[in-house]
Design a protein around this motif. Structure first.
Motif, PDB file in Angstrom:
ATOM      1  N   CYS A  16       0.838  -1.215   0.000  1.00 52.96           N
ATOM      2  CA  CYS A  16       0.000   0.000   0.000  1.00 52.96           C
ATOM      3  C   CYS A  16       0.866   1.254   0.000  1.00 52.96           C
ATOM      4  O   CYS A  16       0.589   2.223  -0.709  1.00 52.96           O
ATOM      5  N   CYS A  17       1.951   1.226   0.752  1.00 50.88           N
ATOM      6  CA  CYS A  17       2.845   2.384   0.810  1.00 50.88           C
ATOM      7  C   CYS A  17       3.526   2.616  -0.535  1.00 50.88           C
ATOM      8  O   CYS A  17       3.646   3.744  -1.000  1.00 50.88           O
ATOM      9  N   ASN A  18       3.964   1.555  -1.179  1.00 53.10           N
ATOM     10  CA  ASN A  18       4.600   1.685  -2.487  1.00 53.10           C
ATOM     11  C   ASN A  18       3.638   2.220  -3.536  1.00 53.10           C
ATOM     12  O   ASN A  18       4.010   3.028  -4.407  1.00 53.10           O
ATOM     13  N   PHE A  19       2.401   1.811  -3.479  1.00 57.21           N
ATOM     14  CA  PHE A  19       1.396   2.275  -4.433  1.00 57.21           C
ATOM     15  C   PHE A  19       1.142   3.782  -4.269  1.00 57.21           C
ATOM     16  O   PHE A  19       1.015   4.537  -5.244  1.00 57.21           O
ATOM     17  N   THR A  20       1.125   4.230  -3.019  1.00 54.08           N
ATOM     18  CA  THR A  20       0.913   5.657  -2.756  1.00 54.08           C
ATOM     19  C   THR A  20       2.058   6.492  -3.302  1.00 54.08           C
ATOM     20  O   THR A  20       1.858   7.539  -3.930  1.00 54.08           O
ATOM     21  N   LEU A  21       3.295   6.031  -3.051  1.00 59.08           N
ATOM     22  CA  LEU A  21       4.447   6.759  -3.565  1.00 59.08           C
ATOM     23  C   LEU A  21       4.457   6.796  -5.081  1.00 59.08           C
ATOM     24  O   LEU A  21       4.793   7.814  -5.704  1.00 59.08           O
ATOM     25  N   TYR A  22       4.090   5.707  -5.707  1.00 61.68           N
ATOM     26  CA  TYR A  22       4.054   5.638  -7.167  1.00 61.68           C
ATOM     27  C   TYR A  22       2.990   6.586  -7.724  1.00 61.68           C
ATOM     28  O   TYR A  22       3.217   7.285  -8.723  1.00 61.68           O
ATOM     29  N   PHE A  23       1.849   6.655  -7.044  1.00 61.09           N
ATOM     30  CA  PHE A  23       0.783   7.549  -7.480  1.00 61.09           C
ATOM     31  C   PHE A  23       1.209   9.020  -7.378  1.00 61.09           C
ATOM     32  O   PHE A  23       0.970   9.821  -8.271  1.00 61.09           O
ATOM     33  N   LEU A  24       1.892   9.362  -6.272  1.00 63.89           N
ATOM     34  CA  LEU A  24       2.381  10.733  -6.117  1.00 63.89           C
ATOM     35  C   LEU A  24       3.438  11.068  -7.164  1.00 63.89           C
ATOM     36  O   LEU A  24       3.507  12.196  -7.668  1.00 63.89           O
ATOM     37  N   PHE A  28       3.393  14.093  -9.941  1.00 63.09           N
ATOM     38  CA  PHE A  28       4.505  15.015 -10.122  1.00 63.09           C
ATOM     39  C   PHE A  28       4.924  15.094 -11.585  1.00 63.09           C
ATOM     40  O   PHE A  28       5.173  16.181 -12.132  1.00 63.09           O
ATOM     41  N   LEU A  29       5.009  13.943 -12.260  1.00 68.23           N
ATOM     42  CA  LEU A  29       5.386  13.934 -13.672  1.00 68.23           C
ATOM     43  C   LEU A  29       4.366  14.672 -14.531  1.00 68.23           C
ATOM     44  O   LEU A  29       4.724  15.411 -15.455  1.00 68.23           O
ATOM     45  N   LEU A  30       3.083  14.475 -14.219  1.00 69.42           N
ATOM     46  CA  LEU A  30       2.032  15.143 -14.989  1.00 69.42           C
ATOM     47  C   LEU A  30       2.110  16.663 -14.812  1.00 69.42           C
ATOM     48  O   LEU A  30       2.013  17.427 -15.777  1.00 69.42           O
ATOM     49  N   LEU A  31       2.293  17.095 -13.566  1.00 73.59           N
ATOM     50  CA  LEU A  31       2.389  18.535 -13.322  1.00 73.59           C
ATOM     51  C   LEU A  31       3.633  19.125 -13.976  1.00 73.59           C
ATOM     52  O   LEU A  31       3.603  20.231 -14.527  1.00 73.59           O
TER      53      LEU A  31
END
Length: 277
Positions: A16-24, A28-31
């Protein structure tokens, strides 16, 4: 049991923690990509600085290299004297090397816009699309020169010497305008300059027994009687006993004593006038 519980749930927490970091990281890449797209879009829409100023810079260089002497110009961009913007003028002489300015004789625009001379920069000068009159006109020292806002109707010119009139009259090529005339300069090729006797002008009457001539403002309809009355008022001790019609006026060696004559009919403008008595 607690140990077993920690073993079972620990991998899921890590996942779950890895998924959250990947989503953030994706956000960041999109912004980051969106920022560069906006920056690129703004840059391609704004022309470079050199493109914006190239035309004005070329115009300034052209003006600096141009010989303005004798040119008919229109004034513009004056901030210290904005009332002169749009006025016509003629550049005189050469550029002052110290100040970099040209001497411009600004034509009068009417009674509330007198003629004047100013030292101006090239940036405030534009070549006038209109041209000065093809035929030069000789003007007297006391002529009033104006640029017309609306050209009035005028009498046709006559050959020979210019015939002064209280109505506007065309000035033919080679004619000289008498002193004291009101002149309307033409700024169009083929359109003659106009001149007339001013509606109000100052009459000078020389008095043989006095060093001080009589000066009074007269017009087309001023009567000779009014001039005689002014003479009586100026010298009551000398003219108190004179009958009506005296003192007579000597106008270019012709005696005029009829008090009912007007200044126009007596042809006093431009004449030598003196008191007989």
């Amino acid at each position: 049991q607690d140990v077993l519980h920690s073993i079972v749930y620990c991998p899921s927490s890590i996942l779950c923690c890895n998924f959250t970091l990947y989503f953030l990281y994706l956000i960041f890449l999109l912004l980051h990509s969106l920022f560069f797209l906006i920056f690129f879009f703004l840059m391609i829409r704004r022309p470079p600085r050199s493109t914006l100023s190239s035309s004005s810079a070329a115009s300034d260089v052209y003006k600096r290299q141009m010989d303005w002497s004798g040119k008919l110009v229109v004034l513009h961009g004056l901030q210290a004297a904005p009332e002169l913007n749009g006025r016509y003028g003629t550049v005189q002489g050469t550029k002052d090397p110290a100040s970099g300015r040209w001497t411009v004789a600004i034509s009068a625009g009417g009674e509330d816009e007198p003629a004047k001379t100013c030292a101006l920069k090239e940036a405030n000068l534009e070549l006038s699309p209109e041209q000065p009159p093809a035929a030069p006109v000789a003007l007297g020292d006391n002529t009033t020169k104006i640029l017309p806002k609306k050209r009035p109707s005028a009498l046709c010119s006559r050959p020979g010497e210019f015939l002064a009139s209280y109505d506007w009259r065309e000035v033919a090529e080679g004619q000289s305008v008498p002193h004291g005339m009101e002149v309307m300069l033409s700024m169009e090729p083929g359109v003659p300059t106009l001149a007339r006797i001013p509606p109000k002008w100052q009459l000078k009457v020389d008095i043989p027994w006095s060093d001080s001539p009589l000066r009074m403002d007269v017009g087309k309809g001023t009567l000779v009687r009014e001039i005689q009355t002014a003479l009586h008022a100026a010298h009551p001790e000398r003219l108190s006993g004179c009958p009506e019609g005296e003192p007579a006026l000597l106008v270019n060696d012709e005696i005029i004593s009829d008090p009912s004559l007007t200044v126009a009919r007596a042809k006093l403008f431009g004449a030598r006038v003196s008191s007989v008595n």
